[in-house]
Design an enzyme around this catalytic site. Sequence first.
Site, short mmCIF file in Angstrom:
data_model
loop_
_atom_site.label_atom_id
_atom_site.label_comp_id
_atom_site.label_asym_id
_atom_site.label_seq_id
_atom_site.Cartn_x
_atom_site.Cartn_y
_atom_site.Cartn_z
N HIS A 1 0.93 -1.25 0.12
CA HIS A 1 -0.08 0.08 0.11
C HIS A 1 0.83 1.46 -0.12
O HIS A 1 0.32 2.55 0.03
CB HIS A 1 -1.02 0.10 1.37
CG HIS A 1 -1.77 -1.11 1.14
ND1 HIS A 1 -2.06 -1.50 2.22
CD2 HIS A 1 -2.59 -1.80 0.13
CE1 HIS A 1 -3.17 -2.73 2.04
NE2 HIS A 1 -3.24 -2.68 0.69
N ALA A 2 2.07 0.91 0.14
CA ALA A 2 2.99 2.36 -0.02
C ALA A 2 3.37 2.72 -1.13
O ALA A 2 3.78 2.08 -1.94
CB ALA A 2 4.35 2.07 0.86
#
Length: 402
Positions: free
Chosen positions: A180-181
């Site tokens: 998700h980064a």
Amino acid sequence: IIFSVAFRFIAMPVRPVLGIWHRFRPTFRTFSSAVTSNGVLFLTHPTMCEHLRETKHPDQPIRLETIIQAVEKAAPTIPGLHWAEPSPAERSTIERVHHKALVDLFEKHAGAFWIGHNIITTAKSCEAAFLAAGAAVEAVQKVCATPAQVTEVGVVYGTSLATGPLPRAAFAAVRPPGSHASAHTYEQWCMLNNVAIAVQDALDSKLVSKVLIVDTGVCHGFGTQRIFAENPNVLCFSVHSFGDYVYPGTGNVEEIGTGEGTGFTVNIPLALGAGDADYVKAFNAVLVPIAEQFVPDLIVVSAGFGAHHEDPYGGMNVTDAGFANMFTTLAALAGRLCDGRIAAVLEDGCSLPALSRCVPSCLRVLSEGGTTPPPPITRDPMPSTLGVLERVKRVHGKRWKL
């Protein structure tokens, strides 16, 4: 049950710690096996167990501790298992993907408790994040290296990898996860995008020219998608949960990449409750034919186990057999398309019993190159899944023969 974004941050009780690292840390030795195999490299580090040690966050250290214990116990049944500790990723390697300001932010708060937007870090979090990225980078580098490129890679069961057949498969058991980064932001449980850093490093280092990323995490890995959205040399395939109130709300069929990367992002959004038959059908109907046309030099797996039916947050119904089928397909694809080069990096999954069974099982599949038939899947896919796959074929039909 539909889980909202807020529910994913509700504190959960801290489970009893299984024991400090020296109680279960493996001794370096070789396990005999009747199966002839090139083996699999397993990378992990005790410091990654210290991330969020002081909190009640769902991503508890016991997740990784459980995996390590399970792999040690199952080691005699995993042909050619090699065990190694990674080094932290260099800052310059991380900044191939992430903006300098983001890395500065983590280093600024290193060694302290910090609550940022959608994330918590503790004393060892920054060190753990750099080690997680380093593990992913080393996993990819090792499976892509030729014998001439390998010198001393560290003690692995009492010997150097350079003295024997070089594993073409690797699994990095890491915390924190990373899918998700994105380049400028951290998100949810993720600080650095471990898979993206490893893939970009391999591309920049000319180890490979084309990479297939396969994300099995229950939540869509939008960070990875955003990073490679315009890159036609990286094909991002994701199968994930999707629906009202399901985090993060991205990963629809129509998200196919942008610019030169149009058509190289492939999303399979599944309804809550999807199980083995739905995932296997998505792999066979979409992933396999696209991969065979793309012909990658390397397969990298964002190995999420949150879709397991025992997971307290996932809302999906994949079993041990489903994950074995997926990894068998991936290992077999790697064998046919890219000389067996495949590296998996741990992402989500909070069921300790499921992790303790699935990770050793997947290591066994990788070590055998996907040559052992997986357990049969007897149920049919849900009607909604068949509808999604028809949409995928319509959307991607111009570029890929499906």
